[in-house]
Structure formats: structure tokens, C-alpha cells
Design a protein around this motif. Structure first.
Motif, PDB file in Angstrom:
ATOM      1  N   ASP A  65      64.697 -48.054   0.006  1.00  0.00           N
ATOM      2  CA  ASP A  65      63.252 -48.059   0.143  1.00  0.00           C
ATOM      3  C   ASP A  65      62.724 -49.486   0.230  1.00  0.00           C
ATOM      4  N   SER A  66      61.451 -49.616   0.564  1.00  0.00           N
ATOM      5  CA  SER A  66      60.876 -50.954   0.749  1.00  0.00           C
ATOM      6  C   SER A  66      60.839 -51.754  -0.542  1.00  0.00           C
ATOM      7  N   ASN A  67      60.831 -51.074  -1.702  1.00  0.00           N
ATOM      8  CA  ASN A  67      60.861 -51.775  -2.988  1.00  0.00           C
ATOM      9  C   ASN A  67      62.278 -52.126  -3.443  1.00  0.00           C
ATOM     10  N   ARG A  68      63.288 -51.614  -2.711  1.00  0.00           N
ATOM     11  CA  ARG A  68      64.706 -51.878  -3.020  1.00  0.00           C
ATOM     12  C   ARG A  68      65.022 -51.583  -4.486  1.00  0.00           C
ATOM     13  N   ILE A  69      64.600 -50.407  -4.947  1.00  0.00           N
ATOM     14  CA  ILE A  69      64.698 -50.041  -6.354  1.00  0.00           C
ATOM     15  C   ILE A  69      66.122 -50.195  -6.887  1.00  0.00           C
ATOM     16  N   GLN A  70      67.072 -49.578  -6.222  1.00  0.00           N
ATOM     17  CA  GLN A  70      68.448 -49.596  -6.742  1.00  0.00           C
ATOM     18  C   GLN A  70      69.069 -50.976  -6.647  1.00  0.00           C
ATOM     19  N   ASP A  71      68.701 -51.753  -5.637  1.00  0.00           N
ATOM     20  CA  ASP A  71      69.271 -53.099  -5.501  1.00  0.00           C
ATOM     21  C   ASP A  71      68.825 -54.009  -6.640  1.00  0.00           C
ATOM     22  N   TYR A  72      67.559 -53.879  -7.053  1.00  0.00           N
ATOM     23  CA  TYR A  72      67.089 -54.675  -8.194  1.00  0.00           C
ATOM     24  C   TYR A  72      67.657 -54.133  -9.507  1.00  0.00           C
ATOM     25  N   ALA A  73      67.824 -52.822  -9.587  1.00  0.00           N
ATOM     26  CA  ALA A  73      68.367 -52.225 -10.814  1.00  0.00           C
ATOM     27  C   ALA A  73      69.811 -52.642 -11.051  1.00  0.00           C
ATOM     28  N   THR A  74      70.550 -52.854  -9.984  1.00  0.00           N
ATOM     29  CA  THR A  74      71.970 -53.196 -10.108  1.00  0.00           C
ATOM     30  C   THR A  74      72.240 -54.697  -9.975  1.00  0.00           C
ATOM     31  N   GLY A  75      71.208 -55.481  -9.710  1.00  0.00           N
ATOM     32  CA  GLY A  75      71.380 -56.925  -9.611  1.00  0.00           C
ATOM     33  C   GLY A  75      71.801 -57.420  -8.254  1.00  0.00           C
ATOM     34  N   VAL A  76      71.868 -56.523  -7.253  1.00  0.00           N
ATOM     35  CA  VAL A  76      72.178 -56.957  -5.892  1.00  0.00           C
ATOM     36  C   VAL A  76      71.089 -57.898  -5.392  1.00  0.00           C
ATOM     37  N   LEU A  77      69.851 -57.568  -5.732  1.00  0.00           N
ATOM     38  CA  LEU A  77      68.724 -58.446  -5.447  1.00  0.00           C
ATOM     39  C   LEU A  77      68.116 -58.923  -6.765  1.00  0.00           C
ATOM     40  N   LYS A  78      67.555 -60.101  -6.736  1.00  0.00           N
ATOM     41  CA  LYS A  78      66.920 -60.656  -7.929  1.00  0.00           C
ATOM     42  C   LYS A  78      65.594 -61.310  -7.550  1.00  0.00           C
ATOM     43  N   LYS A  79      64.626 -61.199  -8.434  1.00  0.00           N
ATOM     44  CA  LYS A  79      63.387 -61.948  -8.266  1.00  0.00           C
ATOM     45  C   LYS A  79      63.610 -63.390  -8.698  1.00  0.00           C
ATOM     46  N   THR A  80      62.910 -64.308  -8.054  1.00  0.00           N
ATOM     47  CA  THR A  80      63.060 -65.706  -8.421  1.00  0.00           C
ATOM     48  C   THR A  80      62.329 -65.986  -9.728  1.00  0.00           C
ATOM     49  N   ALA A  81      62.754 -67.044 -10.398  1.00  0.00           N
ATOM     50  CA  ALA A  81      62.091 -67.447 -11.642  1.00  0.00           C
ATOM     51  C   ALA A  81      60.617 -67.767 -11.395  1.00  0.00           C
ATOM     52  N   LEU A  82      60.318 -68.313 -10.209  1.00  0.00           N
ATOM     53  CA  LEU A  82      58.936 -68.640  -9.862  1.00  0.00           C
ATOM     54  C   LEU A  82      58.087 -67.379  -9.747  1.00  0.00           C
ATOM     55  N   GLU A  83      58.635 -66.322  -9.134  1.00  0.00           N
ATOM     56  CA  GLU A  83      57.909 -65.051  -9.016  1.00  0.00           C
ATOM     57  C   GLU A  83      57.625 -64.458 -10.392  1.00  0.00           C
ATOM     58  N   ILE A  84      58.624 -64.473 -11.244  1.00  0.00           N
ATOM     59  CA  ILE A  84      58.472 -63.911 -12.589  1.00  0.00           C
ATOM     60  C   ILE A  84      57.432 -64.691 -13.380  1.00  0.00           C
ATOM     61  N   GLU A  85      57.535 -66.006 -13.341  1.00  0.00           N
ATOM     62  CA  GLU A  85      56.624 -66.859 -14.108  1.00  0.00           C
ATOM     63  C   GLU A  85      55.191 -66.718 -13.622  1.00  0.00           C
ATOM     64  N   ALA A  86      55.007 -66.682 -12.290  1.00  0.00           N
ATOM     65  CA  ALA A  86      53.658 -66.562 -11.728  1.00  0.00           C
ATOM     66  C   ALA A  86      53.025 -65.230 -12.117  1.00  0.00           C
ATOM     67  N   SER A  87      53.807 -64.165 -12.085  1.00  0.00           N
ATOM     68  CA  SER A  87      53.290 -62.845 -12.445  1.00  0.00           C
ATOM     69  C   SER A  87      52.941 -62.779 -13.929  1.00  0.00           C
ATOM     70  N   ALA A  88      53.786 -63.371 -14.756  1.00  0.00           N
ATOM     71  CA  ALA A  88      53.528 -63.375 -16.201  1.00  0.00           C
ATOM     72  C   ALA A  88      52.236 -64.140 -16.521  1.00  0.00           C
ATOM     73  N   LYS A  89      52.027 -65.269 -15.873  1.00  0.00           N
ATOM     74  CA  LYS A  89      50.799 -66.040 -16.097  1.00  0.00           C
ATOM     75  C   LYS A  89      49.586 -65.275 -15.607  1.00  0.00           C
ATOM     76  N   PHE A  90      49.753 -64.561 -14.508  1.00  0.00           N
ATOM     77  CA  PHE A  90      48.658 -63.767 -13.943  1.00  0.00           C
ATOM     78  C   PHE A  90      48.228 -62.669 -14.911  1.00  0.00           C
ATOM     79  N   ILE A  91      49.195 -61.922 -15.440  1.00  0.00           N
ATOM     80  CA  ILE A  91      48.875 -60.836 -16.364  1.00  0.00           C
ATOM     81  C   ILE A  91      48.392 -61.385 -17.706  1.00  0.00           C
ATOM     82  N   SER A  92      48.936 -62.511 -18.128  1.00  0.00           N
ATOM     83  CA  SER A  92      48.496 -63.089 -19.397  1.00  0.00           C
ATOM     84  C   SER A  92      47.022 -63.470 -19.351  1.00  0.00           C
ATOM     85  N   SER A  93      46.510 -63.778 -18.162  1.00  0.00           N
ATOM     86  CA  SER A  93      45.089 -64.113 -18.041  1.00  0.00           C
ATOM     87  C   SER A  93      44.219 -62.895 -18.366  1.00  0.00           C
ATOM     88  N   TYR A  94      44.708 -61.687 -18.037  1.00  0.00           N
ATOM     89  CA  TYR A  94      43.981 -60.467 -18.394  1.00  0.00           C
ATOM     90  C   TYR A  94      44.014 -60.250 -19.910  1.00  0.00           C
TER      91      TYR A  94
END
Length: 317
Positions: A65-94
Motif C-alpha cells: 500500500d501507499s503507506n508501506r505498512i508492512q515494510d515499516y513494521a519489519t524495518g525494510v523501510l525506516k523514517k529518517t531521524a529528521l522526520e521523527i524529530e520534526a513530527s515530535a516537535k510539531f505535536i509537542s506544540s499542541y
């Protein structure tokens, strides 16, 4: 610097493998010059066709699927540290905003079906421990916010009842289990005295079972819905937008009953939307925004509680 070379070209081969579970994708290919100029060489709009997999156990799982659910679940794909950090800062503002207004809130993450129901598969996936949701939760912890309630352990106690064989969402029992979690965590806002009438549906076809011909159905329990004469559906365009094939992001749903002051502001996607008629049993008003909240939502609705319900596959936000 492809634009400077006379015989330079490219190819874009899309492998559309699977059934008709479609997601629109806008693809653009650019040439970027050292002079900071960017030219679009090619643009194409396609429907990426995902594939649902029927496991020998009888459970249907989404893959490719477009979200690549199983690939992220198994570690075939990974989010970058920058993506994770930016999202965390975004939600922390809420969280900072809500804390400043002393509004109680909860951020629930529903585990992906392929993770929570992995033990039910004939051949199990090798689930990685550094999935995006785990990294996102850790990043928020570093920012001082222990707010992410990832419901994997809670729903994995009986995944065969809390998830559906033919659907990507929680079952009615799973929704009730999620609400039980909220009742235990926030008893002043989610009364434990509220109960739900579940009835049998012997021919339920989920969003995955619907992709097969003939459709694949299952026997499930479903929530009968609110039997309240004072319930007012002020606004609910979701079904119409789905029929029209339009984007649901930003759409609003507003339910109201009585004249009380308990108001729930809810954010999320389809998983949150399916909870609305459960949640109105706890509150006098429920206002749902499909997608990311805006400050206007908080200021206009003046909630007494704010709830985020996000599937794991949409983390980081």
C-alpha cells in the motif's frame, strides 16, 4: 545537471501489482541546477494499486500500500531521524498549547493490524522494535511529553476479537476496549457506567473483504448505535465525500445531545471517525476534524477534553 546534457533521459516504470485498492499519487520529476534553479521535466498522475493478502489463517492483511505498512513494521523501510524529530516537535506544540489552557487530553495510537495480529498469521512477520511509532514516542519523551498511549499491549491480549479479519479497523469489541482504556485513565470524562449494545452481523464485509470478487464476509458484532431522540447530527459530510471520491482531510463532523457542557474535540482519520457514535455517549457534544487540528478548532469549540486517535501507519504525522 541533466538539463545541460543533450542526450540525457529518464524512465519511470510503475509496477501496478494487485487488486483494485487505489490511492492517487502525483509524481513529478525535476532537474535541479547548481544555480538553484529547478525545472519540472515530467509530471504524471497515477492510481497506485495496493494489494491485500489473504493469509492461510483466513485473515486479510494490507500490503504494497501507499503507506508501506508492512515494510515499516519489519524495518525494510525506516523514517529518517529528521522526520521523527520534526513530527515530535510539531505535536509537542499542541501539547504545550493545551497545557497552557489547562485542557485535559489524550493521544492514542492504534497499532497496525499486521503488528497486533502477527501471532494469528500462518507465517509471522519479523516485526522490528524501531518502528516509526516507537521512535516518535521516544522523541516526544525527550521533549518532556509522556503522552503517547500506544495501545499494542492493551489490544494484543485478544487480537482475534479486537480486530476484524476482513477490515483494516478495530472491531466493535476493539472500540469498546479502547474506550475502557480511556475510562480507566480519565474517569472524570469517560464514565465507566456507560455501556454499549452490540448486535450480531452475520454478513459483514470489511474494506479489505470488499476488494475480492465475490466479496469475503465474516460474522462479527457491531455497535447498534445511539438510540437517543435528543441526538442531533449537526454536520456529517463524510459518507457523501466518500461517494464522490473527494479528499476527506479537513472535513468536520458535529454531534450534539442535550444542553450539557461536556464537549469532546476529536482529531484523526477513519479510525477516529468510527468512534464518534460511541464517544457521544460520554459527552454532550462531539466535534471531529478529519486530519490535523487548527487553533481555530480549539478556540471556536471550547472543548472540555481533546482526543487524538491515530493509526500507527500515519506516524510520524
Amino acid at each position: 545537471d541533466a538539463g545541460y546534457k543533450p542526450d540525457c533521459g529518464f524512465s519511470c516504470d510503475l509496477i501496478l501489482d494487485g487488486l483494485d485498492f487505489k490511492s492517487p499519487i502525483d509524481i513529478k520529476i525535476f532537474a535541479i541546477y547548481s544555480t538553484n534553479m529547478c525545472i519540472c521535466l515530467h509530471s504524471v498522475f497515477v492510481n497506485l494499486i495496493a494489494k491485500q493478502t489473504m493469509d492461510p489463517s483466513g485473515w486479510i492483511f494490507l500490503s504494497n500500500d501507499s503507506n508501506r505498512i508492512q515494510d515499516y513494521a519489519t524495518g525494510v523501510l525506516k523514517k529518517t531521524a529528521l522526520e521523527i524529530e520534526a513530527s515530535a516537535k510539531f505535536i509537542s506544540s499542541y501539547f504545550e498549547f493545551l497545557d497552557g489552557k489547562s485542557i485535559p487530553n489524550s493521544f492514542l495510537v492504534i497499532p497496525d493490524k499486521c503488528v497486533a495480529c502477527n501471532d494469528l498469521r500462518y507465517e509471522k512477520l519479523e516485526i522490528t522494535d524501531d518502528r516509526p511509532v516507537i521512535l516518535f514516542r521516544d522523541a516526544l519523551l525527550k521533549l518532556g511529553y509522556n503522552r503517547i498511549d500506544y495501545l499494542l499491549d492493551y489490544l494484543s491480549t485478544n487480537p482475534g476479537s479486537y480486530f476484524l479479519k476482513t477490515d483494516t479497523h478495530l472491531s466493535a469489541q476493539g472500540c469498546v476496549k479502547l474506550l475502557d482504556r480511556l475510562s480507566k485513565s480519565y474517569p472524570d470524562h469517560f464514565s465507566s457506567e456507560v455501556s454499549f449494545n452490540l448486535i450480531l452481523n452475520e454478513n459483514f464485509v470489511g474494506d479489505l473483504g470488499n476488494k475480492y470478487t465475490p466479496h469475503i464476509s465474516e460474522v462479527v458484532q457491531v455497535f447498534q448505535g445511539c438510540d437517543r431522540r435528543d441526538l442531533i447530527i449537526c454536520d456529517d459530510p463524510v459518507e457523501l465525500l466518500i461517494q464522490q471520491g473527494k479528499n476527506l482531510t479537513g472535513s468536520k463532523v458535529h454531534l450534539k445531545k442535550g444542553n450539557g457542557s461536556k464537549r469532546l474535540l476529536l482529531f484523526g482519520t477513519s479510525s477516529a471517525y468510527y468512534l464518534i457514535f460511541y464517544l457521544i455517549e460520554f459527552f454532550d457534544e462531539v466535534y471531529f476534524r478529519w486530519g490535523i487540528p487548527s487553533v481555530t478548532d480549539f478556540n471556536d469549540f471550547k472543548p472540555t477534553f481533546v482526543l487524538f486517535v491515530i493509526p500507527e501507519r500515519f506516524i510520524p504525522i
